[in-house]
Design an enzyme around this catalytic site. Structure first.
Site, short mmCIF file in Angstrom:
data_model
loop_
_atom_site.label_atom_id
_atom_site.label_comp_id
_atom_site.label_asym_id
_atom_site.label_seq_id
_atom_site.Cartn_x
_atom_site.Cartn_y
_atom_site.Cartn_z
N ASP A 19 38.76 39.77 33.92
CA ASP A 19 40.23 40.46 33.54
C ASP A 19 40.41 39.84 34.51
OD1 ASP A 19 39.49 40.89 36.26
OD2 ASP A 19 38.69 42.88 35.92
N ALA A 20 41.92 40.33 34.66
CA ALA A 20 43.30 39.57 35.84
C ALA A 20 43.43 40.26 36.64
CB ALA A 20 44.72 39.45 34.59
N CYS A 21 43.34 40.88 37.10
CA CYS A 21 43.36 41.92 38.51
C CYS A 21 43.51 40.96 39.27
CB CYS A 21 42.42 43.10 38.49
SG CYS A 21 41.90 44.21 37.41
N GLY A 22 44.82 41.53 40.93
CA GLY A 22 44.53 40.85 41.89
C GLY A 22 44.36 42.18 43.16
N VAL A 23 44.27 41.66 44.06
CA VAL A 23 43.38 42.47 44.93
C VAL A 23 44.09 41.52 46.36
CG1 VAL A 23 41.93 43.64 46.50
CG2 VAL A 23 41.99 43.88 43.71
#
Length: 91
Positions: A19-23
């Site tokens: 996925d392309a999630c960022g944290v």
């Protein structure tokens, strides 16, 4: 699949790395509370360059924001007549 990812172990599975999630996490390692942490978190949020963070799609979002602790003393002062169990939410 990207072969540079670590191998599956414990609860980690490289299959989920698609996925392309960022944290971004900002914390004081010694647990010191400071407004500086919030200011740094807002910079991190500003720098997250993706659909939800940009607001490029005005009909949806992905929950981009900052999660922080609200001190019990603050809640007690600002909601003095409520029951002992307090909670706050932003929807």
């Amino acid at each position: 699949m990207n072969t540079s990812l670590p191998k599956k172990q414990g609860v980690y599975d490289p299959w989920f790395e698609h996925d392309a999630c960022g944290v971004g996490v900002v914390a004081n390692i010694k647990g010191k509370k400071s407004n500086k942490i919030l200011r740094q978190a807002l910079v991190v949020l500003h720098n997250m360059d993706y659909r939800g963070g940009q607001g490029a799609d005005m009909n949806s979002g992905d929950g981009a924001g900052v999660l922080l602790q609200i001190p019990h003393n603050f809640l007690s002062r600002n909601a003095p007549n409520s029951a002992q169990r307090k909670a706050a939410a932003f929807i």
